[in-house]
Motif scaffolding. Structure first.
Motif, PDB file in Angstrom:
ATOM      1  N   GLU A  34      47.145  31.491  32.807  1.00 49.63           N
ATOM      2  CA  GLU A  34      47.664  32.098  31.585  1.00 49.63           C
ATOM      3  C   GLU A  34      47.166  33.532  31.429  1.00 49.63           C
ATOM      4  O   GLU A  34      47.906  34.413  30.972  1.00 49.63           O
ATOM      5  N   LEU A  35      45.910  33.751  31.820  1.00 53.04           N
ATOM      6  CA  LEU A  35      45.349  35.101  31.748  1.00 53.04           C
ATOM      7  C   LEU A  35      46.074  36.030  32.719  1.00 53.04           C
ATOM      8  O   LEU A  35      46.396  37.178  32.384  1.00 53.04           O
ATOM      9  N   LEU A  36      46.332  35.531  33.917  1.00 49.00           N
ATOM     10  CA  LEU A  36      47.077  36.325  34.897  1.00 49.00           C
ATOM     11  C   LEU A  36      48.470  36.651  34.394  1.00 49.00           C
ATOM     12  O   LEU A  36      48.969  37.773  34.553  1.00 49.00           O
ATOM     13  N   HIS A  37      49.121  35.650  33.777  1.00 53.57           N
ATOM     14  CA  HIS A  37      50.461  35.864  33.242  1.00 53.57           C
ATOM     15  C   HIS A  37      50.452  36.926  32.146  1.00 53.57           C
ATOM     16  O   HIS A  37      51.382  37.739  32.052  1.00 53.57           O
ATOM     17  N   SER A  38      49.408  36.936  31.323  1.00 55.13           N
ATOM     18  CA  SER A  38      49.324  37.933  30.256  1.00 55.13           C
ATOM     19  C   SER A  38      49.176  39.337  30.839  1.00 55.13           C
ATOM     20  O   SER A  38      49.750  40.301  30.322  1.00 55.13           O
ATOM     21  N   VAL A  39      48.396  39.455  31.930  1.00 56.64           N
ATOM     22  CA  VAL A  39      48.239  40.756  32.598  1.00 56.64           C
ATOM     23  C   VAL A  39      49.568  41.193  33.203  1.00 56.64           C
ATOM     24  O   VAL A  39      49.968  42.361  33.090  1.00 56.64           O
ATOM     25  N   LEU A  40      50.278  40.244  33.847  1.00 58.28           N
ATOM     26  CA  LEU A  40      51.577  40.552  34.436  1.00 58.28           C
ATOM     27  C   LEU A  40      52.549  41.043  33.368  1.00 58.28           C
ATOM     28  O   LEU A  40      53.263  42.038  33.558  1.00 58.28           O
ATOM     29  N   THR A  41      52.562  40.345  32.235  1.00 59.09           N
ATOM     30  CA  THR A  41      53.462  40.726  31.137  1.00 59.09           C
ATOM     31  C   THR A  41      53.167  42.142  30.659  1.00 59.09           C
ATOM     32  O   THR A  41      54.082  42.940  30.418  1.00 59.09           O
ATOM     33  N   GLU A  42      51.873  42.469  30.530  1.00 58.34           N
ATOM     34  CA  GLU A  42      51.498  43.813  30.098  1.00 58.34           C
ATOM     35  C   GLU A  42      51.941  44.871  31.105  1.00 58.34           C
ATOM     36  O   GLU A  42      52.425  45.937  30.736  1.00 58.34           O
ATOM     37  N   LEU A  43      51.786  44.565  32.378  1.00 56.27           N
ATOM     38  CA  LEU A  43      52.211  45.509  33.417  1.00 56.27           C
ATOM     39  C   LEU A  43      53.709  45.768  33.352  1.00 56.27           C
ATOM     40  O   LEU A  43      54.168  46.905  33.473  1.00 56.27           O
ATOM     41  N   LEU A  44      54.481  44.686  33.165  1.00 59.71           N
ATOM     42  CA  LEU A  44      55.931  44.826  33.096  1.00 59.71           C
ATOM     43  C   LEU A  44      56.349  45.607  31.851  1.00 59.71           C
ATOM     44  O   LEU A  44      57.296  46.386  31.899  1.00 59.71           O
ATOM     45  N   LYS A  45      55.623  45.396  30.751  1.00 54.50           N
ATOM     46  CA  LYS A  45      55.919  46.153  29.528  1.00 54.50           C
ATOM     47  C   LYS A  45      55.676  47.642  29.732  1.00 54.50           C
ATOM     48  O   LYS A  45      56.337  48.482  29.131  1.00 54.50           O
ATOM     49  N   GLN A  46      54.694  47.955  30.596  1.00 56.09           N
ATOM     50  CA  GLN A  46      54.366  49.349  30.883  1.00 56.09           C
ATOM     51  C   GLN A  46      55.256  49.928  31.992  1.00 56.09           C
ATOM     52  O   GLN A  46      55.022  51.026  32.491  1.00 56.09           O
TER      53      GLN A  46
ATOM     54  N   ASN B  62      54.380  41.609  40.370  1.00 61.00           N
ATOM     55  CA  ASN B  62      54.723  40.194  40.429  1.00 61.00           C
ATOM     56  C   ASN B  62      53.468  39.393  40.752  1.00 61.00           C
ATOM     57  O   ASN B  62      52.447  39.938  41.201  1.00 61.00           O
ATOM     58  N   LEU B  63      53.568  38.101  40.520  1.00 60.48           N
ATOM     59  CA  LEU B  63      52.427  37.207  40.678  1.00 60.48           C
ATOM     60  C   LEU B  63      52.766  36.145  41.708  1.00 60.48           C
ATOM     61  O   LEU B  63      53.794  35.488  41.614  1.00 60.48           O
ATOM     62  N   ARG B  64      51.890  35.989  42.710  1.00 64.22           N
ATOM     63  CA  ARG B  64      52.122  34.984  43.756  1.00 64.22           C
ATOM     64  C   ARG B  64      50.824  34.247  44.031  1.00 64.22           C
ATOM     65  O   ARG B  64      49.849  34.849  44.502  1.00 64.22           O
ATOM     66  N   ASN B  65      50.845  32.954  43.711  1.00 64.71           N
ATOM     67  CA  ASN B  65      49.680  32.119  44.011  1.00 64.71           C
ATOM     68  C   ASN B  65      48.347  32.773  43.620  1.00 64.71           C
ATOM     69  O   ASN B  65      47.456  32.992  44.449  1.00 64.71           O
ATOM     70  N   ASN B  66      48.238  33.110  42.370  1.00 66.25           N
ATOM     71  CA  ASN B  66      47.004  33.673  41.806  1.00 66.25           C
ATOM     72  C   ASN B  66      46.681  35.078  42.312  1.00 66.25           C
ATOM     73  O   ASN B  66      45.550  35.539  42.174  1.00 66.25           O
ATOM     74  N   ARG B  67      47.672  35.720  42.909  1.00 68.90           N
ATOM     75  CA  ARG B  67      47.478  37.092  43.376  1.00 68.90           C
ATOM     76  C   ARG B  67      48.459  37.998  42.655  1.00 68.90           C
ATOM     77  O   ARG B  67      49.663  37.745  42.631  1.00 68.90           O
ATOM     78  N   LEU B  68      47.946  39.053  42.051  1.00 67.70           N
ATOM     79  CA  LEU B  68      48.761  39.985  41.286  1.00 67.70           C
ATOM     80  C   LEU B  68      49.062  41.207  42.153  1.00 67.70           C
ATOM     81  O   LEU B  68      48.149  41.856  42.667  1.00 67.70           O
ATOM     82  N   TYR B  69      50.342  41.470  42.361  1.00 64.55           N
ATOM     83  CA  TYR B  69      50.765  42.590  43.205  1.00 64.55           C
ATOM     84  C   TYR B  69      51.403  43.678  42.334  1.00 64.55           C
ATOM     85  O   TYR B  69      52.252  43.384  41.492  1.00 64.55           O
ATOM     86  N   VAL B  70      50.980  44.923  42.549  1.00 63.23           N
ATOM     87  CA  VAL B  70      51.565  46.068  41.845  1.00 63.23           C
ATOM     88  C   VAL B  70      52.074  47.047  42.891  1.00 63.23           C
ATOM     89  O   VAL B  70      51.346  47.402  43.825  1.00 63.23           O
TER      90      VAL B  70
END
Length: 295
Positions: free
Chosen positions: A251-263, A268-276
């Motif tokens: 859930e924490l990772l998803h919140s970070v992903l959401t913030e990135l997309l808003k910015q 994207n998120l893959r198996n607990n790995r956040l890619y920018v």
């Protein structure tokens, strides 16, 4: 004991056809017909079984403006309950728009319909007039199937929709609740929904955040989902033990992903790995300035 099958009634089309014919006759009659009434808008109660929950505010305003200029061209349809009160059967958009236009009364056709048929008629009216969003439509199909204990094929014959369309629409109810909510709000189309069905709950969250955040088309979403599935398959083959033992807060990772997309970052998120993804140095600088997110 198995629930016995009940037959659907004549359907709204047949009933409204007869009512409409009577209304036309009343327009040419020398004396007033009791079938067509002028009712106080406040005296008409909404159908408690109305499956439609969302109404386009801009479309209602357009209809309201039209009613102000030209009047109500088609009356609403009501029936009388056992207490002598008028219940709306058909025409909720017209009723809402008339209220919005400041009308005090509205023409209404009084139909001879039993109150216990109200739910069925409300469901069939909205299905046949295609006024429901995909989730409301799926829920209406499900309610008719459960109420009358009939098959998809039998429902298809009754409401004149293809069995495949009914089955595919019902599959939307397998989506996660948050995806269904986005569909009802119009943030995702039925085309998006169909491809999201194939994903796990976590993958649905990742894909949905990306689709909405980046405003992806259905075709672009298909490519995104293929990439998610391919990458997940590769990661599972390479790191099965690491994935199984992970204790990362999704859930924490998803919140970070959401913030990135808003910015407006491509992430994207893959198996607990956040890619920018960065295409220019200025994007990296901008990212570093905005990196302090509130989780």
């Amino acid at each position: 004991m198995a629930k016995s099958k009940r037959g659907l009634g004549r359907g709204l089309g047949a009933i409204l056809g007869e009512v409409g014919e009577s209304y036309e006759n009343s327009l040419h009659a020398d004396n007033d017909s009791l079938l067509v009434l002028e009712l106080n808008i406040e005296n008409i109660k909404p159908n408690p079984y109305q499956p439609r929950k969302n109404f386009d505010e801009s479309a209602l305003q357009e209809l309201s403006d039209s009613i102000k200029e030209h009047g109500l061209l088609q009356p609403v349809v009501v029936c009388e309950d056992r207490y002598g009160e008028y219940i709306l059967i058909a025409g909720e958009r017209r009723l809402r728009a008339s209220k919005l236009a400041g009308m005090e009364s509205i023409r209404a056709i009084l139909a001879d319909i039993k109150f216990d048929k109200m739910r069925e008629l409300a469901l069939i009216e909205n299905i046949q007039r295609e006024e429901l969003n995909p989730i409301e439509l799926a829920l209406s199909y499900q309610e008719l199937l459960n109420e009358y204990n009939i098959t998809h094929e039998e429902l298809s014959q009754k409401i004149k929709k293809s069995r495949v369309q009914i089955t595919n629409t019902l599959r939307l109810l397998n989506l996660e609740k948050f995806v269904q909510d986005y569909i009802m709000e119009g943030k995702l189309t039925q085309g998006h929904a169909k491809i999201l069905i194939t994903l796990s709950p976590d993958e649905q969250r990742i894909a949905t955040d990306s689709i909405i955040g980046q405003k992806l088309t259905v075709r672009e979403s298909e490519m995104l989902i293929r990439n998610i599935k391919t990458q997940n398959s590769i990661d599972e083959d390479r790191h099965p033990k690491m994935i199984n033992k992970s204790h990362v807060d999704r859930e924490l990772l998803h919140s970070v992903l959401t913030e990135l997309l808003k910015q407006n970052f491509k992430a994207n998120l893959r198996n607990n790995r956040l890619y920018v993804e960065f295409n220019q140095n200025v994007e990296i600088v901008d990212f570093l300035k905005k990196i302090q997110f509130k989780a």
